[in-house]
Design a protein around this motif. Structure first.
Motif, PDB file in Angstrom:
ATOM      1  N   GLU A  31       1.295  13.018 -13.196  1.00  0.00           N
ATOM      2  CA  GLU A  31       0.201  13.996 -13.073  1.00  0.00           C
ATOM      3  C   GLU A  31      -1.001  13.393 -12.343  1.00  0.00           C
ATOM      4  OE1 GLU A  31      -3.419  16.044 -13.828  1.00  0.00           O
ATOM      5  OE2 GLU A  31      -2.957  14.105 -14.726  1.00  0.00           O
ATOM      6  N   MET A  32      -1.329  12.139 -12.648  1.00  0.00           N
ATOM      7  CA  MET A  32      -2.439  11.465 -11.960  1.00  0.00           C
ATOM      8  C   MET A  32      -2.193  11.423 -10.456  1.00  0.00           C
ATOM      9  SD  MET A  32      -3.575   8.077 -14.053  1.00  0.00           S
ATOM     10  CE  MET A  32      -3.519   8.028 -15.826  1.00  0.00           C
ATOM     11  N   TYR A  33      -0.952  11.136 -10.089  1.00  0.00           N
ATOM     12  CA  TYR A  33      -0.621  11.025  -8.661  1.00  0.00           C
ATOM     13  C   TYR A  33      -0.749  12.381  -7.968  1.00  0.00           C
ATOM     14  CZ  TYR A  33       2.149  10.848  -4.417  1.00  0.00           C
ATOM     15  OH  TYR A  33       2.565  10.982  -3.111  1.00  0.00           O
ATOM     16  N   TYR A  34      -0.104  13.391  -8.504  1.00  0.00           N
ATOM     17  CA  TYR A  34      -0.075  14.683  -7.806  1.00  0.00           C
ATOM     18  C   TYR A  34      -1.428  15.392  -7.837  1.00  0.00           C
ATOM     19  CZ  TYR A  34       4.932  14.475  -6.994  1.00  0.00           C
ATOM     20  OH  TYR A  34       6.180  14.116  -6.540  1.00  0.00           O
ATOM     21  N   SER A  35      -2.223  15.147  -8.857  1.00  0.00           N
ATOM     22  CA  SER A  35      -3.541  15.780  -8.922  1.00  0.00           C
ATOM     23  C   SER A  35      -4.590  14.987  -8.147  1.00  0.00           C
ATOM     24  CB  SER A  35      -3.987  15.909 -10.379  1.00  0.00           C
ATOM     25  OG  SER A  35      -4.210  14.630 -10.954  1.00  0.00           O
ATOM     26  N   ARG A  36      -4.195  13.795  -7.644  1.00  0.00           N
ATOM     27  CA  ARG A  36      -5.134  12.922  -6.929  1.00  0.00           C
ATOM     28  C   ARG A  36      -6.346  12.600  -7.789  1.00  0.00           C
ATOM     29  NH1 ARG A  36      -1.628  10.708  -3.876  1.00  0.00           N
ATOM     30  NH2 ARG A  36      -0.793  11.973  -2.194  1.00  0.00           N
ATOM     31  N   ARG A  37      -6.091  12.386  -9.058  1.00  0.00           N
ATOM     32  CA  ARG A  37      -7.161  12.099 -10.010  1.00  0.00           C
ATOM     33  C   ARG A  37      -7.735  10.697  -9.808  1.00  0.00           C
ATOM     34  NH1 ARG A  37      -7.211  14.137 -16.016  1.00  0.00           N
ATOM     35  NH2 ARG A  37      -5.918  15.657 -14.972  1.00  0.00           N
ATOM     36  N   VAL A  38      -6.898   9.779  -9.319  1.00  0.00           N
ATOM     37  CA  VAL A  38      -7.312   8.392  -9.141  1.00  0.00           C
ATOM     38  C   VAL A  38      -6.884   7.896  -7.758  1.00  0.00           C
ATOM     39  CG1 VAL A  38      -7.182   7.885 -11.612  1.00  0.00           C
ATOM     40  CG2 VAL A  38      -5.177   7.483 -10.176  1.00  0.00           C
ATOM     41  N   ASP A  39      -7.528   6.804  -7.310  1.00  0.00           N
ATOM     42  CA  ASP A  39      -7.190   6.210  -6.020  1.00  0.00           C
ATOM     43  C   ASP A  39      -6.112   5.135  -6.141  1.00  0.00           C
ATOM     44  OD1 ASP A  39      -9.137   7.744  -4.734  1.00  0.00           O
ATOM     45  OD2 ASP A  39     -10.692   6.239  -5.066  1.00  0.00           O
TER      46      ASP A  39
ATOM     47  N   LYS B  85       6.345   6.531  -3.945  1.00  0.00           N
ATOM     48  CA  LYS B  85       5.261   7.347  -3.391  1.00  0.00           C
ATOM     49  C   LYS B  85       4.288   6.521  -2.549  1.00  0.00           C
ATOM     50  CE  LYS B  85       6.815  10.969  -5.447  1.00  0.00           C
ATOM     51  NZ  LYS B  85       7.528  12.003  -4.657  1.00  0.00           N
ATOM     52  N   ALA B  86       4.549   5.220  -2.441  1.00  0.00           N
ATOM     53  CA  ALA B  86       3.661   4.319  -1.684  1.00  0.00           C
ATOM     54  C   ALA B  86       2.217   4.445  -2.163  1.00  0.00           C
ATOM     55  CB  ALA B  86       3.759   4.601  -0.182  1.00  0.00           C
ATOM     56  N   PHE B  87       2.040   4.529  -3.475  1.00  0.00           N
ATOM     57  CA  PHE B  87       0.713   4.698  -4.066  1.00  0.00           C
ATOM     58  C   PHE B  87       0.181   3.337  -4.492  1.00  0.00           C
ATOM     59  CE2 PHE B  87      -2.245   6.048  -7.473  1.00  0.00           C
ATOM     60  CZ  PHE B  87      -3.003   6.949  -6.749  1.00  0.00           C
TER      61      PHE B  87
ATOM     62  N   GLU C 243      12.099  -8.831 -10.946  1.00  0.00           N
ATOM     63  CA  GLU C 243      12.359  -9.813  -9.886  1.00  0.00           C
ATOM     64  C   GLU C 243      12.788  -9.156  -8.581  1.00  0.00           C
ATOM     65  OE1 GLU C 243      15.000 -13.893  -9.174  1.00  0.00           O
ATOM     66  OE2 GLU C 243      14.973 -12.902 -11.130  1.00  0.00           O
ATOM     67  N   ALA C 244      13.627  -8.124  -8.683  1.00  0.00           N
ATOM     68  CA  ALA C 244      14.126  -7.452  -7.469  1.00  0.00           C
ATOM     69  C   ALA C 244      13.010  -6.759  -6.694  1.00  0.00           C
ATOM     70  CB  ALA C 244      15.199  -6.436  -7.854  1.00  0.00           C
ATOM     71  N   LEU C 245      11.874  -6.501  -7.367  1.00  0.00           N
ATOM     72  CA  LEU C 245      10.771  -5.769  -6.730  1.00  0.00           C
ATOM     73  C   LEU C 245       9.550  -6.647  -6.490  1.00  0.00           C
ATOM     74  CD1 LEU C 245      10.920  -2.514  -8.897  1.00  0.00           C
ATOM     75  CD2 LEU C 245      11.971  -2.893  -6.657  1.00  0.00           C
ATOM     76  N   SER C 246       9.660  -7.937  -6.821  1.00  0.00           N
ATOM     77  CA  SER C 246       8.472  -8.801  -6.784  1.00  0.00           C
ATOM     78  C   SER C 246       7.858  -8.891  -5.389  1.00  0.00           C
ATOM     79  CB  SER C 246       8.822 -10.207  -7.292  1.00  0.00           C
ATOM     80  OG  SER C 246       9.817 -10.799  -6.476  1.00  0.00           O
ATOM     81  N   GLY C 247       8.668  -8.770  -4.354  1.00  0.00           N
ATOM     82  CA  GLY C 247       8.122  -8.827  -2.999  1.00  0.00           C
ATOM     83  C   GLY C 247       7.432  -7.551  -2.574  1.00  0.00           C
ATOM     84  N   GLN C 248       7.592  -6.490  -3.385  1.00  0.00           N
ATOM     85  CA  GLN C 248       6.989  -5.195  -3.049  1.00  0.00           C
ATOM     86  C   GLN C 248       5.786  -4.847  -3.918  1.00  0.00           C
ATOM     87  OE1 GLN C 248      10.097  -2.043  -2.724  1.00  0.00           O
ATOM     88  NE2 GLN C 248      11.533  -3.686  -3.228  1.00  0.00           N
ATOM     89  N   VAL C 249       5.588  -5.597  -4.996  1.00  0.00           N
ATOM     90  CA  VAL C 249       4.572  -5.246  -5.984  1.00  0.00           C
ATOM     91  C   VAL C 249       3.471  -6.308  -6.023  1.00  0.00           C
ATOM     92  CG1 VAL C 249       4.140  -4.839  -8.437  1.00  0.00           C
ATOM     93  CG2 VAL C 249       6.271  -4.026  -7.388  1.00  0.00           C
ATOM     94  N   SER C 250       2.233  -5.875  -5.946  1.00  0.00           N
ATOM     95  CA  SER C 250       1.100  -6.791  -6.124  1.00  0.00           C
ATOM     96  C   SER C 250       0.866  -6.988  -7.623  1.00  0.00           C
ATOM     97  CB  SER C 250      -0.167  -6.219  -5.482  1.00  0.00           C
ATOM     98  OG  SER C 250      -0.070  -6.245  -4.073  1.00  0.00           O
ATOM     99  N   TYR C 251       0.657  -8.234  -8.028  1.00  0.00           N
ATOM    100  CA  TYR C 251       0.488  -8.484  -9.450  1.00  0.00           C
ATOM    101  C   TYR C 251      -0.389  -9.700  -9.709  1.00  0.00           C
ATOM    102  CZ  TYR C 251       4.179 -12.090  -9.026  1.00  0.00           C
ATOM    103  OH  TYR C 251       4.928 -13.185  -8.663  1.00  0.00           O
TER     104      TYR C 251
ATOM    105  N   ARG D  63      -5.599  -3.090  -2.140  1.00  0.00           N
ATOM    106  CA  ARG D  63      -4.459  -2.204  -1.924  1.00  0.00           C
ATOM    107  C   ARG D  63      -4.926  -0.806  -1.527  1.00  0.00           C
ATOM    108  NH1 ARG D  63      -0.333  -4.362  -0.588  1.00  0.00           N
ATOM    109  NH2 ARG D  63       0.888  -2.556  -1.232  1.00  0.00           N
ATOM    110  N   ILE D  64      -6.001  -0.349  -2.160  1.00  0.00           N
ATOM    111  CA  ILE D  64      -6.524   0.990  -1.838  1.00  0.00           C
ATOM    112  C   ILE D  64      -7.058   1.014  -0.414  1.00  0.00           C
ATOM    113  CG2 ILE D  64      -8.364   2.635  -2.395  1.00  0.00           C
ATOM    114  CD1 ILE D  64      -8.032   1.748  -5.348  1.00  0.00           C
ATOM    115  N   ALA D  65      -7.759  -0.048  -0.033  1.00  0.00           N
ATOM    116  CA  ALA D  65      -8.334  -0.112   1.320  1.00  0.00           C
ATOM    117  C   ALA D  65      -7.247  -0.186   2.391  1.00  0.00           C
ATOM    118  CB  ALA D  65      -9.269  -1.315   1.437  1.00  0.00           C
ATOM    119  N   ASP D  66      -6.126  -0.846   2.066  1.00  0.00           N
ATOM    120  CA  ASP D  66      -5.051  -1.002   3.043  1.00  0.00           C
ATOM    121  C   ASP D  66      -3.699  -0.923   2.334  1.00  0.00           C
ATOM    122  OD1 ASP D  66      -3.427  -1.527   5.175  1.00  0.00           O
ATOM    123  OD2 ASP D  66      -4.104  -3.578   5.514  1.00  0.00           O
ATOM    124  N   PRO D  67      -3.210   0.306   2.067  1.00  0.00           N
ATOM    125  CA  PRO D  67      -1.951   0.464   1.329  1.00  0.00           C
ATOM    126  C   PRO D  67      -0.739  -0.122   2.058  1.00  0.00           C
ATOM    127  CG  PRO D  67      -3.205   2.524   1.377  1.00  0.00           C
ATOM    128  CD  PRO D  67      -3.858   1.592   2.345  1.00  0.00           C
TER     129      PRO D  67
END
Length: 345
Positions: free
Chosen positions: A115-123, A143-145, A155-163, A314-318
């Motif tokens: 709901e947060m994503y589709y309503s654009r409630r947050v950046d 959704k590349a959000f 582990e399989a997603l570690s190269g795609q996720v900032s943490y 991430r928000i400044a440069d997705p």
């Protein structure tokens, strides 16, 4: 009628467009002009219409904070208020708001994120936990959000996720080695929920330290309970009923360790003379415990601050590559750990 941009521009002797650029913190505006316009804004009591500006920029200036479900009692554990304190410190600096998830179940949290994503409630969003299988991460990646995880992503997603995380394997290994140096051999590991990466990583470090010391890990000394006071109490009942109970315990966090201390006290077992305790987090209650807890300071405030900082990037440069931040740890030696005396068999 309230003060307008035109009023500020007239008083500061600049164009209304210049005032708008000052409000937007446009780097092309000189520091001198910014200071002059800001002084006039303060003098006239002018406050920019944030909602209108956000509509133009297609931004909300709000970040979503995703908590674990209420079944894991996040508000009972001081880790979460402290990590939120770090996030709010960065939010205050950058002038954006926070939206805290309120769902009560794992399913409800996923629905709220959608709901947060589709309503654009947050950046963007900060996830304050990480588990082996998390549909939220998969949804946000699809959704590349913009989002950041506090903890270790799959582990399989570690190269795609900032943490942002601690080196939990190294941290638990160090704690175990510390207890081995204190002559303990029967060392128990009191973990939290088994599917959480922080539990898995710390258990891995614990096992590695024992194996490198030439010892075979005993599964009967590894237990898992909810990361709450009662979880620590239950762990003690389970472990101290063994034929050869442990002489030391590595406890997942300070709140659980308080439950451990209380139950050991009720059993008339002396800490640290008979059983040593080492925990993680170093929240205020660790120092105020009786006796004060030996614990690993994982710099929770910095975890939150750096996560918020990383999310802003991430928000400044997705499209930018995923990044990680590893926060240091430090052993705080207090009164719950000591050289094993051999008094308990």
């Amino acid at each position: 009628m309230g003060v307008t941009i035109k009023d500020v521009a007239r008083k500061a002797n600049v164009a209304p467009s210049t005032v708008s650029r000052v409000i937007a913190n446009n780097p092309k505006i000189s520091a001198k002009t910014k200071a002059k316009v800001q002084a006039v804004m303060e003098e006239l009591g002018y406050y920019p219409n944030v909602n209108a500006r956000n509509l133009v920029n297609n931004r909300t200036n709000v970040v979503g904070i995703i908590m674990p479900s209420v079944s894991y009692a996040p508000f009972q554990n001081p880790f979460f208020p402290e990590v939120l304190r770090g996030i709010t410190a960065q939010a205050n600096e950058k002038k954006y708001g926070l939206y805290l998830s309120t769902a009560q179940t794992d399913k409800g949290i996923l629905e709220e994120v959608i709901e947060m994503y589709y309503s654009r409630r947050v950046d963007g969003m900060i996830l304050l936990y990480s588990t082996v299988s998390d549909p939220i991460i998969e949804f946000l990646l699809d959704k590349a959000f913009p989002f950041v995880v506090v903890g270790q992503p799959p582990e399989a997603l570690s190269g795609q996720v900032s943490y942002v995380n601690n080196d939990n394997v190294k941290a638990a290994k160090m704690v175990t080695e510390y207890l081995l140096l204190l002559k303990h051999e029967r060392i128990a590991f009191v973990g939290g929920r088994e599917e959480a990466y922080v539990t898995l990583d710390r258990k891995k470090g614990y096992i590695e330290a024992l194996e490198e010391a030439g010892m075979t890990p005993d599964d009967s000394y590894i237990v898992h309970h909810d990361e709450i006071f009662e979880g620590g109490e239950q762990a003690v009942i389970e472990l101290m009923s063994r034929k050869h109970p442990p002489t030391a315990m590595i406890v997942m966090d300070d709140l659980m360790a308080l439950g451990v201390l209380r139950m050991l006290f009720n059993m008339n077992i002396s800490v640290p003379n008979e059983v040593s305790i080492v925990s993680f987090n170093n929240v205020l209650m660790a120092e105020l415990a009786t006796p004060p807890l030996t614990t690993l300071d994982i710099h929770i405030h910095e975890l939150g601050y750096r996560a918020a900082e990383l999310l802003q990037k991430r928000i400044a440069d997705p499209e930018a590559p995923a990044e990680k931040r590893i926060i240091s740890h430090k052993l705080i030696r207090r009164e719950t750990s000591a050289v094993y005396s051999g008094e308990r068999r």
